[in-house]
Design a protein around this motif. Structure first.
Motif, short mmCIF file in Angstrom:
data_model
loop_
_atom_site.label_atom_id
_atom_site.label_comp_id
_atom_site.label_asym_id
_atom_site.label_seq_id
_atom_site.Cartn_x
_atom_site.Cartn_y
_atom_site.Cartn_z
N GLY A 161 18.38 14.96 37.79
CA GLY A 161 17.52 15.52 38.83
C GLY A 161 18.29 16.36 39.83
N ALA A 162 19.51 15.92 40.15
CA ALA A 162 20.34 16.73 41.05
C ALA A 162 20.72 18.06 40.41
CB ALA A 162 21.59 15.94 41.44
N LEU A 163 20.93 18.06 39.11
CA LEU A 163 21.22 19.32 38.43
C LEU A 163 20.05 20.28 38.49
CD1 LEU A 163 23.15 18.14 35.23
CD2 LEU A 163 24.05 19.47 37.14
N VAL A 164 18.83 19.76 38.46
CA VAL A 164 17.66 20.62 38.62
C VAL A 164 17.69 21.29 39.99
CG1 VAL A 164 15.14 20.64 38.81
CG2 VAL A 164 16.24 19.31 37.02
N GLY A 201 10.72 23.55 43.68
CA GLY A 201 9.79 22.45 43.47
C GLY A 201 9.05 22.56 42.15
N PHE A 202 8.75 23.79 41.75
CA PHE A 202 8.13 24.00 40.45
C PHE A 202 9.07 23.57 39.32
CE2 PHE A 202 9.07 27.26 37.21
CZ PHE A 202 8.12 26.91 36.26
N ALA A 203 10.36 23.87 39.44
CA ALA A 203 11.31 23.49 38.40
C ALA A 203 11.38 21.97 38.24
CB ALA A 203 12.70 24.05 38.73
N SER A 204 11.34 21.26 39.36
CA SER A 204 11.38 19.80 39.28
C SER A 204 10.13 19.26 38.61
CB SER A 204 11.52 19.21 40.68
OG SER A 204 11.46 17.81 40.65
N VAL A 226 9.56 16.54 34.00
CA VAL A 226 8.52 15.80 33.29
C VAL A 226 8.54 16.11 31.81
CG1 VAL A 226 6.03 15.49 33.08
CG2 VAL A 226 7.09 15.60 35.34
N ARG A 227 8.65 17.36 31.45
CA ARG A 227 8.46 17.76 30.06
C ARG A 227 9.69 17.55 29.18
NH1 ARG A 227 4.34 22.87 29.59
NH2 ARG A 227 2.88 22.23 31.22
N LEU A 228 10.88 17.72 29.74
CA LEU A 228 12.08 17.71 28.89
C LEU A 228 13.16 16.76 29.38
CD1 LEU A 228 12.43 21.54 28.19
CD2 LEU A 228 11.61 19.79 26.61
N ILE A 229 13.51 16.84 30.66
CA ILE A 229 14.73 16.18 31.13
C ILE A 229 14.59 14.66 31.11
CG2 ILE A 229 16.24 15.89 33.12
CD1 ILE A 229 15.72 18.81 33.80
N VAL A 230 13.52 14.12 31.67
CA VAL A 230 13.37 12.66 31.73
C VAL A 230 13.26 12.05 30.33
CG1 VAL A 230 11.87 10.79 32.48
CG2 VAL A 230 12.48 12.61 34.07
N PHE A 278 12.73 12.91 40.44
CA PHE A 278 12.01 13.61 41.51
C PHE A 278 12.73 13.47 42.85
CE2 PHE A 278 7.63 13.17 39.27
CZ PHE A 278 7.98 14.21 38.42
N LEU A 279 13.20 12.26 43.15
CA LEU A 279 13.87 12.01 44.43
C LEU A 279 15.17 12.81 44.53
CD1 LEU A 279 14.11 10.43 47.09
CD2 LEU A 279 15.25 8.61 45.81
N ALA A 280 15.96 12.83 43.46
CA ALA A 280 17.23 13.56 43.49
C ALA A 280 17.00 15.06 43.65
CB ALA A 280 18.03 13.28 42.21
N ALA A 281 16.01 15.60 42.93
CA ALA A 281 15.74 17.04 43.03
C ALA A 281 15.26 17.40 44.44
CB ALA A 281 14.69 17.44 41.99
N ARG A 282 14.39 16.58 45.02
CA ARG A 282 13.89 16.89 46.36
C ARG A 282 14.99 16.75 47.41
NH1 ARG A 282 11.53 15.07 51.05
NH2 ARG A 282 9.57 16.12 51.65
N THR A 283 15.79 15.69 47.31
CA THR A 283 16.86 15.48 48.28
C THR A 283 17.90 16.59 48.20
OG1 THR A 283 16.55 13.08 48.12
CG2 THR A 283 18.63 13.86 49.06
#
Length: 284
Positions: A84-87, A105-108, A113-117, A184-189
């Motif tokens: 998520g941090a990489l996103v 935010g769109f990238a996260s 959802v579709r690929l990374i997780v 989600f948390l890592a990308a937002r932070t």
């Protein structure tokens, strides 16, 4: 010398044919084992519920040194924090290069959802739960414990393989929830705290592009990946040969095979779900 030269091409041809035939035989054995394992899942619930519960606790919380750090749950959480941090890092910088960094935010919402997780969950399951299952079953095989189960009337495929597949399906439910939340948390932070983007801007584009239907498909994709990973690992453990060295080789083969199959499965499921329409509209 002249008499042995013509036989070399024939020898290579025989080796190639033997390799191809052996591969098809192994594929048939795997297919038969997979079918028997899946078909025996209801029998495992009925006959061995205690073993299923024990495996769920072992897979989720871990045993020994793995339990100290929180088991597979903690490992999946840490892995998805990094992805998520990489996103945040890649998304913000790439969008900033064309002046639309607000779309991080769109990238996260889209890629997590579709690929990374699903991909991160597949790697974590294969390297922890799957590898452990292969090692356990391989050790039982070389110590003739599986033969002993058959002798006393216990269905070894049901007791050893079907229970582990079912336990993996149950364990992946909280694992997926934790993985999504951490990503989600890592990308937002990373985007708001490190790069300084306004939280309102990030939340607007994240909520705009986060589709609940995609979350459901992503969860079902993770469940399907878990089934395949557990089937592959239980097969290699159940059929391990050659002593402790053979068990180690079986673990390596199982991890490699399951990761390749999981990657192919992610691509195929993604194409089946999003290949025609994409379920995506760039707006906001």
């Amino acid at each position: 010398m002249a008499a042995t030269t013509p036989s070399r091409p024939r020898a290579r041809l025989h080796r190639a044919v033997d390799t191809a035939v052996g591969g098809w035989i192994q594929l048939g054995d795997q297919t038969r084992f997979f079918a028997a394992t899946v078909a025996s899942i209801p029998d495992a619930v009925h006959r061995y519920p205690g073993e299923v519960l024990r495996l769920i606790a072992q897979m989720g919380l871990g045993t020994g040194a793995l339990a100290i750090v929180g088991g597979t749950v903690a490992i999946v959480g840490f892995l998805t924090i990094t992805t998520g941090a990489l996103v945040a890092v890649q998304g913000y910088n790439q969008f900033a290069s064309v002046g639309v960094e607000a779309l991080t935010g769109f990238a996260s919402a889209f890629f997590n959802v579709r690929l990374i997780v699903p991909g991160t969950t597949a790697v974590a399951l294969s390297a922890t739960i799957g590898a452990g299952a292969t090692a356990q079953l391989g050790a039982m095989r070389i110590n003739e414990e599986i033969d002993a189960l058959e002798v006393i009337g216990i269905r070894s495929v049901t007791y050893l393989a079907s229970t582990r597949v079912l336990a993996g399906i149950v364990v992946v439910i909280p694992l997926y929830c934790i993985a999504v939340m951490m990503a989600f948390l890592a990308a937002r932070t990373g985007t708001t705290a490190i790069y300084g983007q306004g939280s309102g801007v990030y939340d607007h584009y994240f909520n705009t592009f986060l589709n609940p239907t995609d979350l459901v498909w992503s969860f079902l994709q993770s469940v399907a990946i878990t089934v395949v990973i557990m089937l592959v690992h239980t097969y290699y453990g159940y059929t391990a040969r050659g002593g402790p060295a053979g068990v180690g080789e079986a673990v390596g083969r199982a991890v490699r095979t399951s990761m390749v199959v999981a990657a192919v499965e992610i691509v195929m499921i993604s194409l089946a779900i999003y290949g025609q329409s994409g379920n995506f509209n760039l707006a906001g």
